[in-house]
Design a protein around this motif. Sequence first.
Motif, mmCIF file in Angstrom:
data_model
loop_
_atom_site.group_PDB
_atom_site.id
_atom_site.type_symbol
_atom_site.label_atom_id
_atom_site.label_comp_id
_atom_site.label_asym_id
_atom_site.label_seq_id
_atom_site.Cartn_x
_atom_site.Cartn_y
_atom_site.Cartn_z
ATOM 1 N N GLY A 596 0.818 -1.204 0.000
ATOM 2 C CA GLY A 596 0.000 0.000 0.000
ATOM 3 C C GLY A 596 0.848 1.248 0.000
ATOM 4 O O GLY A 596 2.027 1.228 0.374
ATOM 5 N N HIS A 597 0.262 2.347 -0.432
ATOM 6 C CA HIS A 597 0.950 3.631 -0.404
ATOM 7 C C HIS A 597 -0.067 4.739 -0.154
ATOM 8 O O HIS A 597 -1.267 4.572 -0.333
ATOM 9 C CB HIS A 597 1.764 3.883 -1.671
ATOM 10 N N ARG A 598 0.457 5.912 0.237
ATOM 11 C CA ARG A 598 -0.399 7.012 0.634
ATOM 12 C C ARG A 598 0.089 8.286 -0.065
ATOM 13 O O ARG A 598 1.276 8.455 -0.326
ATOM 14 C CB ARG A 598 -0.358 7.159 2.153
ATOM 15 N N ILE A 599 -0.836 9.205 -0.332
ATOM 16 C CA ILE A 599 -0.498 10.406 -1.093
ATOM 17 C C ILE A 599 0.293 11.393 -0.251
ATOM 18 O O ILE A 599 1.297 11.956 -0.694
ATOM 19 C CB ILE A 599 -1.774 11.064 -1.647
ATOM 20 N N GLY A 600 -0.165 11.647 0.970
ATOM 21 C CA GLY A 600 0.517 12.649 1.786
ATOM 22 C C GLY A 600 -0.038 12.699 3.181
ATOM 23 O O GLY A 600 -0.623 11.739 3.679
ATOM 24 N N VAL A 614 -7.524 0.953 -5.080
ATOM 25 C CA VAL A 614 -6.279 0.522 -5.709
ATOM 26 C C VAL A 614 -5.790 1.636 -6.617
ATOM 27 O O VAL A 614 -6.566 2.201 -7.392
ATOM 28 C CB VAL A 614 -6.483 -0.782 -6.519
ATOM 29 N N GLU A 615 -4.505 1.956 -6.527
ATOM 30 C CA GLU A 615 -3.966 3.022 -7.373
ATOM 31 C C GLU A 615 -2.511 2.718 -7.717
ATOM 32 O O GLU A 615 -1.780 2.086 -6.940
ATOM 33 C CB GLU A 615 -4.079 4.373 -6.667
ATOM 34 N N SER A 616 -2.103 3.171 -8.894
ATOM 35 C CA SER A 616 -0.730 2.962 -9.350
ATOM 36 C C SER A 616 0.195 3.999 -8.722
ATOM 37 O O SER A 616 -0.241 5.024 -8.186
ATOM 38 C CB SER A 616 -0.661 3.072 -10.873
ATOM 39 N N GLU A 617 1.485 3.745 -8.818
ATOM 40 C CA GLU A 617 2.462 4.703 -8.299
ATOM 41 C C GLU A 617 2.410 6.005 -9.092
ATOM 42 O O GLU A 617 2.550 7.095 -8.526
ATOM 43 C CB GLU A 617 3.856 4.083 -8.346
ATOM 44 N N ALA A 618 2.151 5.913 -10.398
ATOM 45 C CA ALA A 618 2.044 7.121 -11.218
ATOM 46 C C ALA A 618 0.817 7.939 -10.819
ATOM 47 O O ALA A 618 0.859 9.175 -10.774
ATOM 48 C CB ALA A 618 1.977 6.743 -12.700
ATOM 49 N N ILE A 620 -0.584 8.023 -7.853
ATOM 50 C CA ILE A 620 -0.301 8.643 -6.565
ATOM 51 C C ILE A 620 0.554 9.893 -6.760
ATOM 52 O O ILE A 620 0.321 10.945 -6.141
ATOM 53 C CB ILE A 620 0.406 7.643 -5.625
ATOM 54 N N GLU A 621 1.547 9.793 -7.629
ATOM 55 C CA GLU A 621 2.422 10.943 -7.891
ATOM 56 C C GLU A 621 1.643 12.111 -8.490
ATOM 57 O O GLU A 621 1.871 13.274 -8.142
ATOM 58 C CB GLU A 621 3.573 10.541 -8.819
ATOM 59 N N HIS A 622 0.727 11.814 -9.402
ATOM 60 C CA HIS A 622 -0.080 12.889 -10.002
ATOM 61 C C HIS A 622 -0.945 13.559 -8.936
ATOM 62 O O HIS A 622 -1.074 14.797 -8.921
ATOM 63 C CB HIS A 622 -0.965 12.329 -11.106
ATOM 64 N N ALA A 623 -1.531 12.779 -8.047
ATOM 65 C CA ALA A 623 -2.363 13.355 -6.984
ATOM 66 C C ALA A 623 -1.528 14.218 -6.041
ATOM 67 O O ALA A 623 -2.017 15.233 -5.517
ATOM 68 C CB ALA A 623 -3.072 12.245 -6.218
ATOM 69 N N ARG A 624 -0.274 13.833 -5.815
ATOM 70 C CA ARG A 624 0.584 14.626 -4.929
ATOM 71 C C ARG A 624 0.822 16.035 -5.472
ATOM 72 O O ARG A 624 1.081 16.965 -4.697
ATOM 73 C CB ARG A 624 1.922 13.909 -4.722
ATOM 74 N N ALA A 625 0.712 16.187 -6.779
ATOM 75 C CA ALA A 625 0.878 17.517 -7.366
ATOM 76 C C ALA A 625 -0.232 18.474 -6.946
ATOM 77 O O ALA A 625 -0.087 19.693 -7.080
ATOM 78 C CB ALA A 625 0.936 17.402 -8.890
#
Length: 803
Positions: A596-600, A614-618, A620-625
């Motif tokens: 699992g991973h988290r946005i922030g 379920v979400e991809s690493e890409a 998650i990175e886009h959401a972090r923006a």
Amino acid sequence: KIQHARRTYWTMIGQEEKVLKKEILRICSSVGGQPSMEHLVLPKTACILPDGNFCIAELLEQSRVRIMSREGKHTRYMLGTMEALYFPQGIACDDKAVYVSLHRSVEKFSYPDGTRLAAHKGDKSNCFEYCSMIDGVLYAVDSRVPEILVFDKQRMIPQRKWGEKFPYPDVNDWAQPILDPPTTHFIHPVHIASHPVGVMVTDDVAWRVVRFTNDGIPVGTPIKGEHCPHATAFFNEHILLVEAGQLVVIKEDGSLLQKIRFDQPKMPQPFLPTLFCDEQAVYVIETLPRACVHKLELADPVKVLVESESISPIELEQVEIKPFDLCIIGGGMVGCCTARDVASCNFKIVLVEKEPVIGGVWAKNKYPGLRLHAPGTTYRCLSVAPKWQTSVKSSPKEGPDMTGLSYRPTQDEILQYIESLTEHPNIQVRLGSVFCHAEEMSPVMQRVICDTFTFKARTLFYANGAYEVTSGKPYMPIDVTEITNGAAVFHSSEMTSRKGEWDSATTRYIIGASKAAIDVLQTLDPGDESIVWAHRGHVIFMNRDRAFLDGVGVADKDESQKKSEQKIAGTNTMNHALKNQHFQAYDSMILGSKMGHRIGTPYHKGSIGARGGVESEAGIEHARAFLPRQRIVKMLKVADGQLMLELTDGKILIPGANDTVVMCTGQRNNMGPMYHSKCGEMNFGGTFRVLPFSGTAPMISIYFTSLIVAHLDQRPNPYSSGLLYEELTKLGEHMDKLQNRQPWAMFMSFLGGLQLDICNHIFPWVNIGAGDLSFATIWWTDWFGKDLDVRQTTIKLSTKPKE
């Protein structure tokens, strides 16, 4: 028999509802048989809607709310399934909503579609007998505490409570009134009604009616009944008191005016009668022995308005003379997958869906970026491989193309697949049909009754929503009809149809941090200054890229066996944590294993973090923006016609007339307060009720397909042997003891308990090489893109390995 039944009923009130239900069913049989479901069934309470129709709650396992005209013509059902209500006790309404009191909750539903808007939840110490709308104020009677609650209707929170507790006597003689408490005390209040000075409360154990002001101050002397009173009403300057055997008409000063006996041919003595009225007439609900509503006029006291013979003017269509092997209620992914797989085993299926189309949540949602969370390898039934698998290039040596294995089908592709599943000669689909009830005709046959047709079926599968928190109707935490300042506020499921409002808005708010919100953000530019991303904190998403690598598996047999053992052990450890609500430990395992991973930050303060989807690493990175545009919400509320977002930093955001708010708040399924307790009872004797055996809907279908086909084949299986019932009953007892009763906490605990305690009895873990069928490597290899033989495959999966 009626008098004995009445005493038995009130004796059972203090015990568990599941015992009470069995006792009511026994009483039905003892006093003349259960009425036919074309008519009223155990009508318990009613109110009059603003449009003039009756709104009647029927008391049975299949509890429901019937909308009926004054002439007794059945119009339709507002709430139609057994998970929507469990033993409704009272019903009230205003011009916007219908309110229903159950034993342990008082719930608010929109009218006329029946969407659950809010609820006040009690516990085993509560028994909400009745609710009433008096001068625009919602009152509820709690007979077990006992007290009267006055509600804030918007949030369904009691604004105040009144009534002092009086020691409840331990007696067996119900033939005499019990004690005489002060007027400020209650023993067992059961009914509340309007009165010129405020309200009147019926206390059936003290044999009296007490008048109060709206603030709970007693007025006048209590009015004593001759017998155990059930309800009261104020009509034409008189107080009416309904008791066992009679209706008593009392003057304002407390003197007796008239007694109306319920022993005439047209109106025999009713069991548990309830009273309500309008400006023209008084209505008495006769629950038993006949299920009907009586209209009373004081000049002509007993005139029957509605009898069971005229309650439904619609002649029910007899669909088939020959019984179906299986009736499926619900045309979502689980229902349609099960229908196709069972039909492929040469069984006749009828699928009943209340909506005009099949598809479940896939047909109800439409927003940019909507597609399956995870790769589509396991999103299918056994007998029919979807096009997103069969169109993938493959070679005998290298297997399927890796791009095809990781492909996530779109909403349109999934809907097309679901529709194709029902295209089978053994499947009959009935759209726009509301399931009402099933009557047992014999141990191996049921009569199924819908709103416009009836038929016989050997087995019944309730497939109307496996998930409490991610299926069902779109969930809105606020009532948008109260927003009047011009801001456009709607659910994410409406986003495509309301694209114009979204595109033209000055400020565009996205509310939520789970999968729908992330999908919407994927379609937006992080540099767009009109975006405000508001949520209560970040949740954990399962890592799609890691899941893909784990799913592909390994070629070496010994290494594959070792990996399977690790999968089983890891899944069981996590499920043990979920079942026992060790949510922090579960979240730590998910993050520590990189699953699992988290946005922030900040993190969501709810009971469990791993609920994002379920979400991809890409992704998650886009959401972090978008993190510079996030606002952390403390509370959402509507005040003075405005949506108010109270932030944790003390600021308040108020969307204005040129702004748009998209609520990415998911779905909720109305499972009801006794859903977990009844899970064993609902999967027994030819009836199946969908349960979340897996986090993937088609996998749930395969578990049930195996049980249903084996049961119809009369082969040994955990369902037919009673093992499933026993294990589910134990799990239900465990669920009743859990402390955290929030929807997500209960759902995740239930999912963990089912996978840990039940799934191994259906498909032994060693057979699938994982603790969850969706984790089986075979989906990515031998089964990918192939139509499978259902009977052969499920027998292989379910056969216990030799020790």
